[in-house]
Design a protein around this motif. Structure first.
Motif, short mmCIF file in Angstrom:
data_model
loop_
_atom_site.label_atom_id
_atom_site.label_comp_id
_atom_site.label_asym_id
_atom_site.label_seq_id
_atom_site.Cartn_x
_atom_site.Cartn_y
_atom_site.Cartn_z
N ILE A 133 15.02 11.17 27.74
CA ILE A 133 15.73 12.13 26.90
C ILE A 133 14.69 12.85 26.05
CG2 ILE A 133 17.60 12.47 25.25
CD1 ILE A 133 18.68 9.74 26.01
N ILE A 134 14.04 13.84 26.64
CA ILE A 134 13.01 14.56 25.90
C ILE A 134 13.21 16.07 25.97
CG2 ILE A 134 11.27 12.75 26.17
CD1 ILE A 134 10.02 14.36 28.41
N TRP A 135 14.24 16.50 26.69
CA TRP A 135 14.50 17.93 26.80
C TRP A 135 15.66 18.31 25.88
CZ3 TRP A 135 13.32 14.78 30.97
CH2 TRP A 135 12.10 15.04 31.59
N ALA A 136 15.86 19.60 25.67
CA ALA A 136 16.92 20.08 24.78
C ALA A 136 18.27 19.90 25.46
CB ALA A 136 16.69 21.54 24.41
N GLU A 137 18.70 18.65 25.53
CA GLU A 137 19.90 18.30 26.30
C GLU A 137 20.48 17.04 25.68
OE1 GLU A 137 20.51 17.94 31.00
OE2 GLU A 137 19.00 16.57 30.23
N GLU B 99 22.63 13.47 25.59
CA GLU B 99 22.71 12.36 26.55
C GLU B 99 23.89 12.56 27.49
OE1 GLU B 99 23.46 7.54 26.72
OE2 GLU B 99 22.54 8.40 24.92
N ALA B 100 25.00 13.06 26.96
CA ALA B 100 26.17 13.29 27.81
C ALA B 100 25.85 14.31 28.91
CB ALA B 100 27.34 13.78 26.97
N ALA B 101 25.14 15.39 28.55
CA ALA B 101 24.79 16.40 29.55
C ALA B 101 23.83 15.83 30.58
CB ALA B 101 24.19 17.62 28.86
N ALA B 102 22.88 14.99 30.12
CA ALA B 102 21.94 14.37 31.05
C ALA B 102 22.67 13.48 32.04
CB ALA B 102 20.89 13.57 30.28
N ARG B 103 23.62 12.71 31.56
CA ARG B 103 24.36 11.81 32.46
C ARG B 103 25.23 12.62 33.43
NH1 ARG B 103 23.50 6.68 31.40
NH2 ARG B 103 22.74 6.08 29.32
N GLN B 104 25.77 13.73 32.98
CA GLN B 104 26.54 14.58 33.89
C GLN B 104 25.64 15.13 35.00
OE1 GLN B 104 28.35 17.53 31.38
NE2 GLN B 104 29.80 16.10 30.48
N THR C 156 21.81 3.75 34.85
CA THR C 156 21.07 4.98 34.52
C THR C 156 20.54 4.82 33.11
OG1 THR C 156 22.53 6.29 35.96
CG2 THR C 156 21.14 7.49 34.40
N VAL C 157 19.31 4.37 33.03
CA VAL C 157 18.68 4.04 31.74
C VAL C 157 17.95 5.27 31.24
CG1 VAL C 157 17.20 2.40 30.54
CG2 VAL C 157 18.35 1.71 32.65
N LEU C 158 18.35 5.78 30.09
CA LEU C 158 17.74 6.99 29.53
C LEU C 158 16.93 6.61 28.30
CD1 LEU C 158 20.69 9.53 29.91
CD2 LEU C 158 18.78 9.10 31.47
N PHE C 159 15.62 6.78 28.40
CA PHE C 159 14.71 6.35 27.35
C PHE C 159 14.38 7.49 26.40
CE2 PHE C 159 13.53 3.30 30.77
CZ PHE C 159 13.84 2.14 30.08
#
Length: 317
Positions: free
Chosen positions: A191-195, A197-202, A223-226
């Motif tokens: 999670i390092i972009w302008a996004e 967590e919900a959008a990343a998982r989608q 789906t592990v988001l660091f």
């Protein structure tokens, strides 16, 4: 090695293992429920990422290859200490560069442990000998084996920006092979972009559906988001009072449930570390045995605060 010194924003902090810069008692975490024993297979990797927390590369052998015999020795000690661990994890570097990776996984699986291998699913994993070994392990042990693939983002552009041009497609080729073999997969992203967590998982969910990957994008274990680890950013020190203020428990932090074994170049012995994220920090080296590593860990590093306590991340599912 990169400069590991603290930024100006954190000067004066994270010095005393017992007290914070303000003189408050520093939070410590006991090994209260051991669930995972990690082995670092070596820091050599086939690629060099822009922001690798362990600085893996084709030339970094600060942590050298561990062997099946050395893994077995710690598995023996696990049984003797009665930790009750359910999972043996292997991380790197790229674990499949270690010539004994399949043998080490087999040794752990044969004793009844679940095995988690962190991999970029690129060329080292796709060698014929390694493929044959993975297929054999899957056939014999099924879902007791999981490969967690490093896929920094669901989009090609962001992943390749981190890992190099063409790495996204190379990783997907490896994941498709694992899918076709029926190997259980998970994914580790960032999670390092302008996004959000919900959008990343989608985004990951769309990718998994398109590729037919049996990975749940909404599951923090699959789906592990660091969060990004950056010592240049000011972070608060964690005091004993923080648990109540934050509504968290020491049992939420991964050093309450895991340790990692490493083999440092030229050391002549293996070491057990408090944390998978701090392989080069001497104060997190707890000794050579699991018995020595049973002592509490002082949360005396920015990663402890930002990554584990405030970020809520964990290397295990």
């Amino acid at each position: 090695m990169k400069d590991q010194t603290l930024s100006d924003a954190n000067v004066g902090k994270f010095i005393d293992p017992d007290l914070t810069a303000k003189g408050e008692p520093r939070a410590k975490v006991a090994l209260s429920d051991p669930q995972t024993l990690w082995f670092n297979t070596g820091t050599l990797c086939n690629i060099e990422c822009a922001n690798c927390y362990i600085e893996s590369s084709p030339s970094n052998d600060a942590l050298v290859y561990i062997t099946e015999a050395e893994v077995a020795r710690y598995l023996d000690e696990l049984e003797a200490r009665r930790w009750g661990v359910r999972e043996i994890g292997f991380t790197g570097g790229e674990p499949f560069m270690n010539p004994e990776m399949v043998a080490m996984a087999r040794a752990a699986l044969a004793r009844g442990y679940e095995v988690l291998i962190l991999t970029n699913a690129m060329r080292p994993m796709m060698r014929k000998r390694v493929q044959a070994g993975i297929a054999e392990l899957q056939a014999e042990y099924g879902d007791k084996l999981t490969l967690r693939v490093s896929l920094d983002h669901w989009s090609r552009v962001h992943h390749d920006a981190e890992r190099g041009e063409g790495s996204y497609e190379s990783t997907l080729v490896g994941m498709r092979w694992l899918r076709d073999q029926g190997v259980r997969m998970a994914v580790a992203g960032r999670i390092i972009w302008a996004e959000s967590e919900a959008a990343a998982r989608q985004g990951f969910g769309r990718l998994f559906a398109d590729e037919g990957f049996a990975i749940d994008a909404d599951s923090p274990a699959e789906t592990v988001l660091f969060p990004e680890m950056d010592t240049r950013v000011e972070v608060p020190e964690i005091t004993t009072a923080c648990w109540g203020i934050l509504g968290k428990s020491p049992k939420d932090v991964m050093c309450s449930s895991s340790r990692m074994v490493v083999k440092r170049k030229g050391a002549g012995h293996l070491s057990v570390l408090a944390c998978t994220l701090l392989p080069y920090e001497p104060e997190f080296d707890l000794g050579q045995t699991l018995e020595e590593a049973e002592r509490p860990v002082a949360l005396n590093h920015p990663h402890c605060a930002k990554f584990c306590v405030l970020g809520g991340a964990s290397c295990s599912g």
